[in-house]
Each structure stands twice: as structure tokens, then as C-alpha cells.
Design a protein around this motif. Structure first.
Motif, PDB file in Angstrom:
ATOM      1  N   LEU A  40      63.075  22.382  44.590  1.00  0.00           N
ATOM      2  CA  LEU A  40      61.409  22.781  44.971  1.00  0.00           C
ATOM      3  C   LEU A  40      61.440  23.482  46.091  1.00  0.00           C
ATOM      4  CD1 LEU A  40      58.937  19.385  44.953  1.00  0.00           C
ATOM      5  CD2 LEU A  40      58.729  21.402  46.442  1.00  0.00           C
ATOM      6  N   VAL A  41      61.952  23.129  47.108  1.00  0.00           N
ATOM      7  CA  VAL A  41      61.957  24.086  48.364  1.00  0.00           C
ATOM      8  C   VAL A  41      62.501  25.589  48.238  1.00  0.00           C
ATOM      9  CG1 VAL A  41      62.602  24.508  50.734  1.00  0.00           C
ATOM     10  CG2 VAL A  41      61.733  22.233  49.850  1.00  0.00           C
ATOM     11  N   GLN A  42      63.505  25.560  47.259  1.00  0.00           N
ATOM     12  CA  GLN A  42      64.239  26.784  47.084  1.00  0.00           C
ATOM     13  C   GLN A  42      62.965  27.671  46.124  1.00  0.00           C
ATOM     14  OE1 GLN A  42      66.572  27.935  48.880  1.00  0.00           O
ATOM     15  NE2 GLN A  42      66.553  25.909  49.552  1.00  0.00           N
ATOM     16  N   SER A  43      62.406  26.980  45.319  1.00  0.00           N
ATOM     17  CA  SER A  43      61.709  27.750  44.375  1.00  0.00           C
ATOM     18  C   SER A  43      60.145  28.187  45.304  1.00  0.00           C
ATOM     19  CB  SER A  43      61.018  26.879  43.436  1.00  0.00           C
ATOM     20  OG  SER A  43      60.188  27.382  42.432  1.00  0.00           O
ATOM     21  N   LEU A  44      59.830  27.467  46.293  1.00  0.00           N
ATOM     22  CA  LEU A  44      58.940  27.685  46.988  1.00  0.00           C
ATOM     23  C   LEU A  44      59.048  28.815  48.056  1.00  0.00           C
ATOM     24  CD1 LEU A  44      57.470  24.077  48.261  1.00  0.00           C
ATOM     25  CD2 LEU A  44      56.264  25.777  46.577  1.00  0.00           C
ATOM     26  N   LYS A  45      60.319  29.143  48.596  1.00  0.00           N
ATOM     27  CA  LYS A  45      60.465  30.068  49.189  1.00  0.00           C
ATOM     28  C   LYS A  45      60.505  31.438  48.550  1.00  0.00           C
ATOM     29  CE  LYS A  45      63.715  27.802  52.551  1.00  0.00           C
ATOM     30  NZ  LYS A  45      65.012  27.560  53.212  1.00  0.00           N
ATOM     31  N   GLY A  46      61.058  31.092  47.402  1.00  0.00           N
ATOM     32  CA  GLY A  46      61.013  32.419  46.383  1.00  0.00           C
ATOM     33  C   GLY A  46      59.556  33.067  46.039  1.00  0.00           C
ATOM     34  N   GLY A  47      58.678  31.899  46.061  1.00  0.00           N
ATOM     35  CA  GLY A  47      57.267  32.204  45.652  1.00  0.00           C
ATOM     36  C   GLY A  47      56.449  32.571  46.963  1.00  0.00           C
ATOM     37  N   GLY A  48      57.152  32.844  47.816  1.00  0.00           N
ATOM     38  CA  GLY A  48      56.403  33.440  49.206  1.00  0.00           C
ATOM     39  C   GLY A  48      55.695  32.493  50.029  1.00  0.00           C
ATOM     40  N   PRO A  99      49.562  25.742  59.276  1.00  0.00           N
ATOM     41  CA  PRO A  99      48.808  27.063  58.986  1.00  0.00           C
ATOM     42  C   PRO A  99      48.810  27.400  57.779  1.00  0.00           C
ATOM     43  CG  PRO A  99      50.603  27.510  60.929  1.00  0.00           C
ATOM     44  CD  PRO A  99      51.059  26.151  60.174  1.00  0.00           C
ATOM     45  N   LEU A 100      48.082  28.241  57.362  1.00  0.00           N
ATOM     46  CA  LEU A 100      47.814  28.837  56.123  1.00  0.00           C
ATOM     47  C   LEU A 100      49.126  29.754  55.569  1.00  0.00           C
ATOM     48  CD1 LEU A 100      44.097  30.577  56.289  1.00  0.00           C
ATOM     49  CD2 LEU A 100      44.966  28.448  55.305  1.00  0.00           C
ATOM     50  N   GLY A 101      49.373  29.358  54.367  1.00  0.00           N
ATOM     51  CA  GLY A 101      50.765  30.340  53.783  1.00  0.00           C
ATOM     52  C   GLY A 101      51.999  29.382  54.318  1.00  0.00           C
ATOM     53  N   HIS A 102      51.776  28.251  54.684  1.00  0.00           N
ATOM     54  CA  HIS A 102      52.974  27.371  55.377  1.00  0.00           C
ATOM     55  C   HIS A 102      53.115  25.862  54.711  1.00  0.00           C
ATOM     56  CE1 HIS A 102      53.003  30.791  58.424  1.00  0.00           C
ATOM     57  NE2 HIS A 102      54.101  30.314  58.817  1.00  0.00           N
ATOM     58  N   ILE A 103      54.088  25.333  54.577  1.00  0.00           N
ATOM     59  CA  ILE A 103      54.051  23.823  54.372  1.00  0.00           C
ATOM     60  C   ILE A 103      55.013  23.114  55.392  1.00  0.00           C
ATOM     61  CG2 ILE A 103      53.534  24.042  52.173  1.00  0.00           C
ATOM     62  CD1 ILE A 103      56.468  22.848  51.523  1.00  0.00           C
ATOM     63  N   ILE A 106      58.268  27.746  54.775  1.00  0.00           N
ATOM     64  CA  ILE A 106      58.651  26.291  54.616  1.00  0.00           C
ATOM     65  C   ILE A 106      58.934  26.081  56.460  1.00  0.00           C
ATOM     66  CG2 ILE A 106      60.105  24.454  54.146  1.00  0.00           C
ATOM     67  CD1 ILE A 106      58.626  25.954  51.850  1.00  0.00           C
ATOM     68  N   LEU A 107      58.602  25.008  56.941  1.00  0.00           N
ATOM     69  CA  LEU A 107      58.700  24.584  58.280  1.00  0.00           C
ATOM     70  C   LEU A 107      59.164  23.108  58.108  1.00  0.00           C
ATOM     71  CD1 LEU A 107      55.686  25.750  60.171  1.00  0.00           C
ATOM     72  CD2 LEU A 107      58.033  26.771  60.475  1.00  0.00           C
TER      73      LEU A 107
END
Length: 214
Positions: free
Chosen positions: A27-35, A12-16, A38-39
Motif C-alpha cells: 500500500l505504502v509503496q504504491s502511494l509513493k509511486g503515485g506521488g 500537510p497537503l500531498g502528505h499522509i 509519506i511521513l
């Protein structure tokens, strides 16, 4: 080996969707911090990430490039995954790997016909992925979009119980039908573009019986 099945739909939109091996990565921690939501999935085939714009990502690190040609076999498997998604390749182009970069670029772009995006490391890669996921404008690739509300795990769990629907198809359904009520009201013709003809009939039949209380 059913990589193709996992590559047919998008989150869905807003998810990866991220491969489990990336759970503790920068990489993933930075994505989480950017809103970005993550699934994690253990079975994404060869891809490292699936994005909501119907693309998937394979990450080639500095170490992969420098250590030799073994990464080429993974790239070939990635290209051969019979994906209906756009296949992107992020390649670390650093001071250590830059002498090999032109050869990697030729192999990815000219030999395999894939899209290559050079990145300086995982932080830069996370910014690029966030731009795609959160819909930042091309003129400002690091512009923050408002955070997207995460999926309700209870709703996702209900949809996953429908016969013929696994996690990836459930996510695709909830991207297109934002609530269970909307999903129950959808006919097979509306469901088919999302999950395919056979699964659409199963989903419609199951939800019709469920809503009728049978």
C-alpha cells in the motif's frame, strides 16, 4: 494511550502520516509511486493513516475479517479515540472474506456509526487514499494530480523545537503557514485554530523572541 492528541491535527497537503508498521507494505509503496509523500510515525494511536482532509484511516485486512471477532475490539477503540477527524474504515472484501463482509459492515456502520469503504486489497486502497490526498475529482477517482513538493526537513525540525509543538502540530502549522517567515508573522488568533489556544501562545511567544534575536 494519548491517541486523541495525535488525532487532533492533519498532515500537510500531498502528505499522509502512516504508522511505522506500514513502511514496507504494498500500500505504502504504491502511494509513493503515485506521488504521495509519506511521513512515518510510531504513535498514531489506533489509526493506520492520517490524511490531509482531516480524516484518519483504520485498515481491516482479509486476515482480520476471516480470523474472527478480535478486530472488533480495535474498531471500538478507534471509534472511542475522541477524534476531531473523520474516521474511515477500509475493509478488504475479497473472495475469501466476502461471506463475512455483511456482518462487518453492520458492525462498522450501524453499531459504531463509522464510514466503511470496501477495497479489494492494498493496491485498491492506495488508489483510494491517493484520490483523497492528491485531490482527484469525484468523477475520476484515479486521476493523477501534480505532485506536491515535500516539506523541507530543516524547516520541520525548526518548528518542532518550539515548546508545546510536537511532530503532528508542526506538520499542521506548516500546512497552514508555508514558510517560517509567514509563521513568525502570525498572531495567536491565527495560530489558535491550528494548534489550540495554549500552544498558540507558546508558539507566538517563542517565535517572537527568536525573530527578535533574544
Amino acid at each position: 494511550m494519548e491517541a486523541a492528541a495525535g488525532l487532533r491535527t492533519a498532515p500537510p497537503l500531498g502528505h499522509i502520516l502512516a504508522s511505522e508498521k506500514w513502511r514496507s507494505s504494498v500500500l505504502v509503496q504504491s502511494l509513493k509511486g503515485g506521488g504521495v509523500n509519506i511521513l512515518f510515525e510510531e504513535q498514531l494511536g489506533v489509526a493506520d493513516f492520517h490524511l490531509p482532509n482531516r480524516s484518519c484511516v483504520l485498515y481491516v485486512s482479509e486476515g482480520d475479517v476471516v480470523s474472527g471477532s478480535s478486530y472488533k475490539r480495535k474498531l471500538v477503540r478507534y471509534r472511542n479515540a475522541s477524534s476531531r477527524l473523520q474516521e474511515l474504515v477500509l475493509v478488504e472484501n475479497t473472495r475469501l472474506s466476502e461471506q463475512y463482509f455483511s456482518a462487518v459492515q453492520r458492525f462498522v456502520v450501524f453499531d459504531l456509526g463509522l464510514t466503511l469503504l470496501p477495497v479489494g486489497g492494498q493496491l485498491e486502497a492506495s488508489q483510494l487514499i491517493a484520490q483523497i490526498v492528491l485531490g482527484g475529482g469525484r468523477d475520476n477517482p484515479f486521476r493523477r494530480s501534480r505532485a506536491v513538493r515535500p516539506l523541507d526537513p530543516a524547516v520541520l525540525a525548526v518548528v518542532q523545537r518550539v515548546p508545546g509543538v510536537g511532530r503532528v502540530k508542526a506538520l499542521a502549522l506548516l500546512q497552514n503557514f508555508s514558510s517560517l517567515q509567514q509563521l513568525c508573522s502570525a498572531g495567536p488568533a491565527e495560530l489558535e485554530p491550528v494548534v489550540g489556544q495554549a500552544a498558540a501562545q507558546l508558539v507566538h511567544g517563542f517565535l517572537t523572541r527568536t525573530s527578535a534575536g533574544t
